[in-house]
Design a protein around this motif. Structure first.
Motif, PDB file in Angstrom:
ATOM      1  N   UNK A 234      14.761  31.503 -17.873  1.00  0.00           N
ATOM      2  CA  UNK A 234      14.661  32.351 -16.678  1.00  0.00           C
ATOM      3  C   UNK A 234      13.835  31.661 -15.599  1.00  0.00           C
ATOM      4  N   UNK A 235      12.751  31.016 -16.015  1.00  0.00           N
ATOM      5  CA  UNK A 235      11.913  30.296 -15.058  1.00  0.00           C
ATOM      6  C   UNK A 235      12.683  29.124 -14.437  1.00  0.00           C
ATOM      7  N   UNK A 236      13.478  28.460 -15.245  1.00  0.00           N
ATOM      8  CA  UNK A 236      14.281  27.340 -14.723  1.00  0.00           C
ATOM      9  C   UNK A 236      15.263  27.839 -13.652  1.00  0.00           C
ATOM     10  N   UNK A 237      15.928  28.966 -13.909  1.00  0.00           N
ATOM     11  CA  UNK A 237      16.817  29.548 -12.901  1.00  0.00           C
ATOM     12  C   UNK A 237      16.036  29.908 -11.641  1.00  0.00           C
ATOM     13  N   UNK A 238      14.871  30.493 -11.835  1.00  0.00           N
ATOM     14  CA  UNK A 238      14.008  30.859 -10.707  1.00  0.00           C
ATOM     15  C   UNK A 238      13.666  29.627  -9.873  1.00  0.00           C
ATOM     16  N   UNK A 239      13.231  28.572 -10.518  1.00  0.00           N
ATOM     17  CA  UNK A 239      12.842  27.355  -9.801  1.00  0.00           C
ATOM     18  C   UNK A 239      14.039  26.720  -9.082  1.00  0.00           C
ATOM     19  N   UNK A 240      15.178  26.715  -9.743  1.00  0.00           N
ATOM     20  CA  UNK A 240      16.373  26.058  -9.206  1.00  0.00           C
ATOM     21  C   UNK A 240      16.975  26.808  -8.017  1.00  0.00           C
ATOM     22  N   UNK A 241      16.946  28.141  -8.070  1.00  0.00           N
ATOM     23  CA  UNK A 241      17.731  28.913  -7.102  1.00  0.00           C
ATOM     24  C   UNK A 241      16.941  29.868  -6.203  1.00  0.00           C
ATOM     25  N   UNK A 242      15.624  29.918  -6.335  1.00  0.00           N
ATOM     26  CA  UNK A 242      14.874  30.863  -5.494  1.00  0.00           C
ATOM     27  C   UNK A 242      15.043  30.558  -4.009  1.00  0.00           C
ATOM     28  N   UNK A 243      15.128  29.290  -3.653  1.00  0.00           N
ATOM     29  CA  UNK A 243      15.293  28.931  -2.237  1.00  0.00           C
ATOM     30  C   UNK A 243      16.710  29.194  -1.737  1.00  0.00           C
ATOM     31  N   UNK A 244      17.629  29.446  -2.659  1.00  0.00           N
ATOM     32  CA  UNK A 244      19.018  29.736  -2.293  1.00  0.00           C
ATOM     33  C   UNK A 244      19.292  31.242  -2.306  1.00  0.00           C
TER      34      UNK A 244
ATOM     35  N   UNK B 114      17.945  33.583  -4.992  1.00  0.00           N
ATOM     36  CA  UNK B 114      17.833  34.278  -6.275  1.00  0.00           C
ATOM     37  C   UNK B 114      16.430  34.840  -6.464  1.00  0.00           C
ATOM     38  N   UNK B 115      16.372  36.074  -6.945  1.00  0.00           N
ATOM     39  CA  UNK B 115      15.115  36.701  -7.335  1.00  0.00           C
ATOM     40  C   UNK B 115      15.239  37.061  -8.813  1.00  0.00           C
TER      41      UNK B 115
END
Length: 161
Positions: free
Chosen positions: A46-56, A58-59
């Motif tokens: 979940x953290x990896x998804x957060x790091x990868x896509x938060x700037x695009x 994703x919350x």
């Protein structure tokens, strides 16, 4: 973009209220979590998804829950630190809540009504995941055993609109 979802409110572990309207236009992944669950290594995914896509857009929102074999023994005060130290979590964690029963958090009442599961609307275990699109509509529910990396494609699809 004025769905019922945006009428909902949540609280941080310290008690600060957050309106879901703050996430308008974002893709939201909502997960009921537990630090002592056998599925807890999913925190890292979940953290990896957060790091990868938060700037695009994703919350990731983690809702700690102690309803399944008392696998979230941490208090609101100690949970955030435990998740940071043990799993590197920086995504938003919220206060502990119930996801089933008479005290079900309104977010989970809403999500379960919109997206039932194999067991009706009841949540079976920790790490059940719900994906909400940029317009506040729940689009997909994932079983606890579905790893975060397995839903990355659907997240990208939602982010790309």
């Amino acid at each position: 973009m004025n769905t019922d979802f945006y009428q909902l409110k949540v609280k941080t572990p310290s008690g600060q209220e957050i309106s879901m309207t703050e996430f308008k236009g974002k893709v939201i992944l909502i997960v009921n979590t537990a630090t002592k669950c056998g599925l807890a290594p999913q925190f890292e995914g979940l953290e990896k998804l957060h790091q990868e896509y938060q700037d695009k857009g994703l919350v990731v929102l983690g809702f700690p829950c102690n309803q399944f074999l008392s696998q979230e023994p941490e208090t609101n005060d100690t949970m955030v630190e435990s998740c940071q130290v043990n799993f590197g979590v920086t995504f938003q964690l919220l206060e502990k809540c119930d996801v089933n029963g008479p005290d079900t958090h309104p977010v989970f009442k809403y999500l379960k009504k919109k997206l039932g599961g194999w067991f009706g609307s009841k949540i079976k275990w920790n790490f059940t995941k719900f994906l909400v699109d940029r317009n506040g509509y729940p689009v997909k529910r994932y079983a606890p055993t579905v790893k975060p990396e397995a839903i990355e494609g659907e997240i990208v699809k939602q982010l790309n609109g």
